[in-house]
Scaffold this active site. Structure first.
Site, short mmCIF file in Angstrom:
data_model
loop_
_atom_site.label_atom_id
_atom_site.label_comp_id
_atom_site.label_asym_id
_atom_site.label_seq_id
_atom_site.Cartn_x
_atom_site.Cartn_y
_atom_site.Cartn_z
N PRO A 123 0.84 -1.19 0.00
CA PRO A 123 0.00 0.00 0.00
C PRO A 123 0.88 1.25 0.00
O PRO A 123 1.96 1.26 0.60
CB PRO A 123 -0.81 -0.12 1.30
CG PRO A 123 -0.03 -1.06 2.16
CD PRO A 123 0.71 -1.98 1.25
N LYS A 124 0.44 2.26 -0.69
CA LYS A 124 1.18 3.53 -0.71
C LYS A 124 0.74 4.33 0.52
O LYS A 124 -0.24 5.08 0.48
CB LYS A 124 0.91 4.30 -2.00
CG LYS A 124 1.83 5.50 -2.19
CD LYS A 124 1.61 6.13 -3.56
CE LYS A 124 2.57 7.29 -3.78
NZ LYS A 124 2.35 8.38 -2.83
N VAL A 125 1.47 4.18 1.59
CA VAL A 125 1.12 4.81 2.86
C VAL A 125 1.27 6.33 2.71
O VAL A 125 2.28 6.83 2.21
CB VAL A 125 2.00 4.28 4.00
CG1 VAL A 125 1.67 4.96 5.31
CG2 VAL A 125 1.84 2.76 4.11
#
Length: 558
Positions: A123-125
């Protein structure tokens, strides 16, 4: 008003690059517009990087920054495009932050994935990037991302973050890690909760001069270990042993774009412990850290979520007029993707709202999706300095008793009346829509609302693009409408009687209807004193009485 829209569109030219659309400005105007937008972006950069404040949503900032770069390519190509003032400090990164390539859609992801296996997905935090440096196992440096090459010293602040180990068990002389400091969340669902201002809170805590209790609660997601173990599995295992276990829990091996799409959709909807704005794919093996450069990596790419709020440039303003004379305002936009829709137009509502919002072509507006996926205007994001206000229709000329006849000034409202009467609940003329009426208005004999009742197939066939078969079909629909009951013709005429009152109306002909006074109308459900006055005024209007006489003759109704 359609002519005005085309004038505006024609006032835009393609640059020599063929990639950007350039406004037709004088050099002086271009310099003024560029300077104004550049100043505003600099102020926002300063607020974000120096005060930790976020005055504007990231997606809106990005859109305006891209717009400025477009203008610079058009009018100041020698100067080079503007880069954000990223708050670069004096501390060099031991390994540069490369950033990630942004991919627009599923096909772009599939193209990027070709020949790059094995691949890993995370996931692209949505947080704040940082470099952590461990010397002989001890945390010795913490550096903000800055411009990717140099950043600020955040060591004192990062030492207060419990999720960041102060020491790690390793035999390596130096370990360099790159990751994201994030605001921990409980059951955060990106699809419904959005960004929750999480990144700005993290940035604020890190950039304030005084202590922030929020620092202690921050989490960290390590997404790169330059010059680390060769395989992702080894890196994740060792990171977990160091105390950075979050990354291992949220990393998936992927081989096909279908898998990427699955996890992207799943992470968008399922509860997560952090805010995200997409997914990131990376190759298992990357070059040595000494070769990393900002913006140069082809080994990492992101497929971001479509933001819930986007901005677009106003190309022109339309003023459609409804059948009752109400003037609406519609903004024609540079097409923009919002969720699964391409949005080209957004309704602004009334003339008054448009006037209060003070929107002209060239302005940048924020739009979102309301219920059932309808585009909704949110606010003006940016106003061009050179403002040409579109000419709106005169509101006093249009009302519920205007435009029963065809004139150039009445075309919009007249068309709206025709479109209304052909709908299924009214005269039920299946297949006859606005575009059909637009063609029919070319006929010289189309003078009033019900002129079409007199048209013959031969007359209809004289119109361009109307074949003999189409003319016969149109005429057939017109003849079938004659069989509709009296109350439907009352609706077709536009008499402002509510449906409940119309259902209860005992009248079966025009004479009975015309004989009613205001008190008589008030005996029907949903009709009060004001509406009764409106109905009687409508039926006593000379244009309306002439149309009723015409219908009595055509339909053989008393």
């Amino acid at each position: 008003m359609a002519g005005m829209r085309w004038l505006v569109i024609l006032a835009l030219l393609y640059c020599a690059s063929g990639q950007a659309i350039c406004p037709v400005w004088t050099p002086a105007t271009a310099n003024e517009e560029i300077k104004q937008l550049q100043t505003q972006l600099n102020q926002w950069d300063q607020a974000y990087y120096q005060q930790g404040e976020s005055p504007i949503e990231d997606t809106l900032y990005d859109s305006l920054h891209q717009r400025l770069q477009q203008w610079q390519r058009c009018f100041q190509p020698a100067a080079g495009p503007r880069e954000p003032q990223s708050g670069a400090g004096n501390l060099p990164h031991p390994v540069a932050h490369t950033g990630v390539k942004k991919l627009a859609d599923r096909q772009a992801v599939a193209n990027w994935m070709q020949g790059k296996a094995p691949l890993w997905l995370q996931p692209k935090v949505d947080g704040v990037a940082v470099t952590l440096v461990y010397q002989h196992g001890q945390l010795s440096e913490a550096i903000s991302r800055g411009n990717g090459l140099r950043g600020n010293d955040w060591l004192d602040k990062v030492r207060q973050i419990r999720a960041v180990p102060q020491q790690i068990a390793t035999d390596l002389d130096r370990v360099v890690l790159q990751g994201e400091l994030y605001l921990p969340m409980t059951g955060h669902q990106q699809a419904t909760m959005g960004g929750a201002n999480a990144r700005a809170q993290v940035a604020g805590a890190l950039m304030r001069h005084h202590h922030s209790p929020l620092l202690e609660t921050l989490g960290i997601f390590i997404w790169a270990w330059p010059d680390g173990p060769a395989s992702m599995s080894q890196r994740l295992s060792q990171l977990t042993a160091f105390g950075f276990g979050v990354s291992a829990h949220w990393t998936q091996a992927v081989k096909a774009v279908e898998e990427v799409a699955y996890w992207r959709e799943r992470w968008f909807h399922q509860p997560l412990p952090f805010v995200t704005d997409g997914v990131v794919m990376q190759r298992e093996q990357r070059p040595a850290g000494k070769y990393w450069l900002p913006g140069q990596s082809t080994e990492v790419a992101a497929w971001k979520f479509t933001p819930p709020l986007v901005s677009s440039e106003v190309l022109s303003v339309d003023f459609p007029i409804g059948r009752t004379g109400k003037i609406a305002v519609v903004l024609n936009l540079v097409p923009v993707q919002l969720d699964d829709k391409v949005v080209r137009r957004v309704s602004l509502g009334s003339l008054r709202r448009w006037q209060e919002a003070n929107i002209v072509p060239g302005d940048q507006v924020a739009i979102s999706l309301a219920g059932q996926g309808v585009p909704r205007f949110e606010r003006v994001v940016w106003r061009v300095k050179q403002r040409t206000v579109p000419l709106a229709p005169a509101a006093h000329q249009y009302h519920y008793l205007s435009c029963f006849s065809m004139t150039p000034a009445c075309r919009e409202q007249f068309l709206a009346r025709l479109s209304w009467l052909s709908q299924k609940p009214v005269l039920d003329m299946a297949g006859i829509q606005r575009r059909n009426w637009q063609r029919l208005l070319q006929m010289d004999d189309f003078s009033h609302l019900f002129s079409w009742l007199n048209f013959t197939p031969q007359q209809l066939q004289t119109l361009p693009d109307i074949s003999a078969a189409k003319a016969q079909q149109l005429w057939h629909h017109f003849q079938l409408s004659r069989q509709q009951p009296f109350k439907r013709w009352v609706t077709a005429l536009g008499v402002p009687v509510p449906l409940a009152a119309l259902d209860a109306l005992p009248d079966s002909d025009w004479q009975q209807l015309m004989a009613r006074d205001e008190k008589s109308w008030q005996t029907l459900p949903g009709i009060g004193e004001a509406l009764a006055t409106r109905i009687t005024q409508f039926l006593r209007d000379e244009q309306v009485k002439q149309l009723i006489t015409f219908l009595q003759q055509q339909l053989k109704m008393p």
